[in-house]
Design a protein around this motif. Structure first.
Motif, mmCIF file in Angstrom:
data_model
loop_
_atom_site.group_PDB
_atom_site.id
_atom_site.type_symbol
_atom_site.label_atom_id
_atom_site.label_comp_id
_atom_site.label_asym_id
_atom_site.label_seq_id
_atom_site.Cartn_x
_atom_site.Cartn_y
_atom_site.Cartn_z
ATOM 1 N N MET A 167 54.648 -18.281 -60.676
ATOM 2 C CA MET A 167 54.460 -17.824 -59.312
ATOM 3 C C MET A 167 53.170 -18.436 -58.784
ATOM 4 O O MET A 167 52.084 -18.132 -59.248
ATOM 5 N N ASP A 168 53.296 -19.317 -57.798
ATOM 6 C CA ASP A 168 52.127 -19.966 -57.228
ATOM 7 C C ASP A 168 51.517 -19.097 -56.144
ATOM 8 O O ASP A 168 52.210 -18.582 -55.272
ATOM 9 N N GLU A 169 50.196 -18.952 -56.211
ATOM 10 C CA GLU A 169 49.476 -18.192 -55.198
ATOM 11 C C GLU A 169 48.428 -19.077 -54.560
ATOM 12 O O GLU A 169 47.868 -19.969 -55.199
ATOM 13 N N LEU A 170 48.170 -18.802 -53.302
ATOM 14 C CA LEU A 170 47.134 -19.513 -52.562
ATOM 15 C C LEU A 170 46.007 -18.557 -52.243
ATOM 16 O O LEU A 170 46.242 -17.380 -51.967
ATOM 17 N N SER A 171 44.809 -19.055 -52.252
ATOM 18 C CA SER A 171 43.667 -18.293 -51.756
ATOM 19 C C SER A 171 43.460 -18.708 -50.310
ATOM 20 O O SER A 171 43.210 -19.876 -50.033
ATOM 21 N N ILE A 172 43.597 -17.739 -49.410
ATOM 22 C CA ILE A 172 43.429 -18.039 -47.992
ATOM 23 C C ILE A 172 42.447 -17.048 -47.380
ATOM 24 O O ILE A 172 42.110 -16.036 -47.990
ATOM 25 N N ARG A 173 42.018 -17.365 -46.183
ATOM 26 C CA ARG A 173 41.155 -16.471 -45.418
ATOM 27 C C ARG A 173 41.840 -16.215 -44.086
ATOM 28 O O ARG A 173 42.265 -17.134 -43.411
ATOM 29 N N ILE A 174 41.927 -14.940 -43.735
ATOM 30 C CA ILE A 174 42.510 -14.545 -42.464
ATOM 31 C C ILE A 174 41.408 -13.886 -41.650
ATOM 32 O O ILE A 174 40.727 -12.981 -42.129
ATOM 33 N N LYS A 175 41.246 -14.352 -40.420
ATOM 34 C CA LYS A 175 40.227 -13.787 -39.543
ATOM 35 C C LYS A 175 40.886 -12.799 -38.601
ATOM 36 O O LYS A 175 41.806 -13.133 -37.855
ATOM 37 N N ILE A 176 40.420 -11.550 -38.669
ATOM 38 C CA ILE A 176 40.929 -10.480 -37.820
ATOM 39 C C ILE A 176 39.733 -9.800 -37.172
ATOM 40 O O ILE A 176 38.813 -9.363 -37.866
ATOM 41 N N ALA A 177 39.759 -9.738 -35.862
ATOM 42 C CA ALA A 177 38.690 -9.092 -35.096
ATOM 43 C C ALA A 177 37.321 -9.666 -35.478
ATOM 44 O O ALA A 177 36.369 -8.938 -35.742
ATOM 45 N N ASP A 178 37.242 -10.969 -35.523
ATOM 46 C CA ASP A 178 35.996 -11.694 -35.816
ATOM 47 C C ASP A 178 35.445 -11.435 -37.215
ATOM 48 O O ASP A 178 34.256 -11.617 -37.473
ATOM 49 N N ARG A 179 36.297 -11.017 -38.113
ATOM 50 C CA ARG A 179 35.880 -10.779 -39.494
ATOM 51 C C ARG A 179 36.864 -11.467 -40.420
ATOM 52 O O ARG A 179 38.080 -11.347 -40.229
ATOM 53 N N MET A 216 42.191 -13.457 -49.211
ATOM 54 C CA MET A 216 43.330 -12.849 -49.896
ATOM 55 C C MET A 216 44.108 -13.905 -50.661
ATOM 56 O O MET A 216 43.996 -15.095 -50.379
ATOM 57 N N LYS A 217 44.857 -13.437 -51.618
ATOM 58 C CA LYS A 217 45.748 -14.301 -52.379
ATOM 59 C C LYS A 217 47.161 -13.943 -51.967
ATOM 60 O O LYS A 217 47.538 -12.776 -51.945
ATOM 61 N N VAL A 218 47.913 -14.980 -51.620
ATOM 62 C CA VAL A 218 49.300 -14.768 -51.193
ATOM 63 C C VAL A 218 50.205 -15.754 -51.907
ATOM 64 O O VAL A 218 49.777 -16.826 -52.326
ATOM 65 N N LYS A 219 51.457 -15.380 -52.029
ATOM 66 C CA LYS A 219 52.443 -16.301 -52.571
ATOM 67 C C LYS A 219 52.616 -17.444 -51.571
ATOM 68 O O LYS A 219 52.504 -17.247 -50.357
ATOM 69 N N VAL A 220 52.905 -18.603 -52.080
ATOM 70 C CA VAL A 220 53.074 -19.778 -51.225
ATOM 71 C C VAL A 220 54.112 -19.499 -50.135
ATOM 72 O O VAL A 220 53.900 -19.816 -48.966
ATOM 73 N N GLU A 221 55.213 -18.850 -50.520
ATOM 74 C CA GLU A 221 56.281 -18.593 -49.562
ATOM 75 C C GLU A 221 55.908 -17.538 -48.517
ATOM 76 O O GLU A 221 56.576 -17.418 -47.496
ATOM 77 N N ASP A 222 54.841 -16.790 -48.746
ATOM 78 C CA ASP A 222 54.409 -15.757 -47.799
ATOM 79 C C ASP A 222 53.283 -16.217 -46.876
ATOM 80 O O ASP A 222 52.935 -15.503 -45.934
ATOM 81 N N GLU A 223 52.728 -17.389 -47.129
ATOM 82 C CA GLU A 223 51.553 -17.819 -46.373
ATOM 83 C C GLU A 223 51.789 -17.844 -44.867
ATOM 84 O O GLU A 223 50.989 -17.304 -44.092
#
Length: 94
Positions: A1-13, A17-24
Motif C-alpha cells: 500500500m503506497d502512501e504519500l506525505s502531503i500538506r493540506i492548507k485549511i484556513a491559512d494553516r 498527512m499521509k494518504v493512499k495514492v488513490e485518495d490524494e
C-alpha cells in the motif's frame, strides 16, 4: 500500500498527512472545498473568526452528509421494494 506525505492548507494553516495514492486527489479536493466554503461564509456573513468559520463549515458538511445518507437510504428502500415486486411477479408466473 503506497502512501504519500502531503500538506493540506485549511484556513491559512497547514496540516501534514499521509494518504493512499488513490485518495490524494479526493483529499486535495476536500481541502479546496473547505477553503471555498470558508471564503464564501467570510464574504457572505462578514465573519473573520476562523473557529466560527470552521464550525459553520463543519456543520454545513454534516447537514449535507446527512441529506445524502437519507437519499441513499430512500434509494436503497426503493430498490428493495422493486426487487420484491419482481420476485412476486416471477413467483406468480411459475
Amino acid at each position: 500500500m503506497d502512501e504519500l506525505s502531503i500538506r493540506i492548507k485549511i484556513a491559512d494553516r497547514e496540516y501534514p498527512m499521509k494518504v493512499k495514492v488513490e485518495d490524494e486527489a479526493r483529499v486535495r479536493r476536500a481541502g479546496k472545498q473547505i477553503n471555498e466554503r470558508i471564503r464564501s461564509y467570510r464574504e457572505q456573513f462578514g465573519i473573520d473568526d476562523k473557529q466560527d468559520l470552521l464550525a459553520m463549515v463543519a456543520f454545513d458538511c454534516l447537514v449535507d452528509k446527512m441529506e445524502s445518507d437519507e437519499k441513499q437510504h430512500n434509494i436503497d428502500d426503493s430498490v428493495v421494494d422493486k426487487v420484491k415486486q419482481l420476485n412476486n411477479l416471477i413467483n406468480q408466473s411459475l
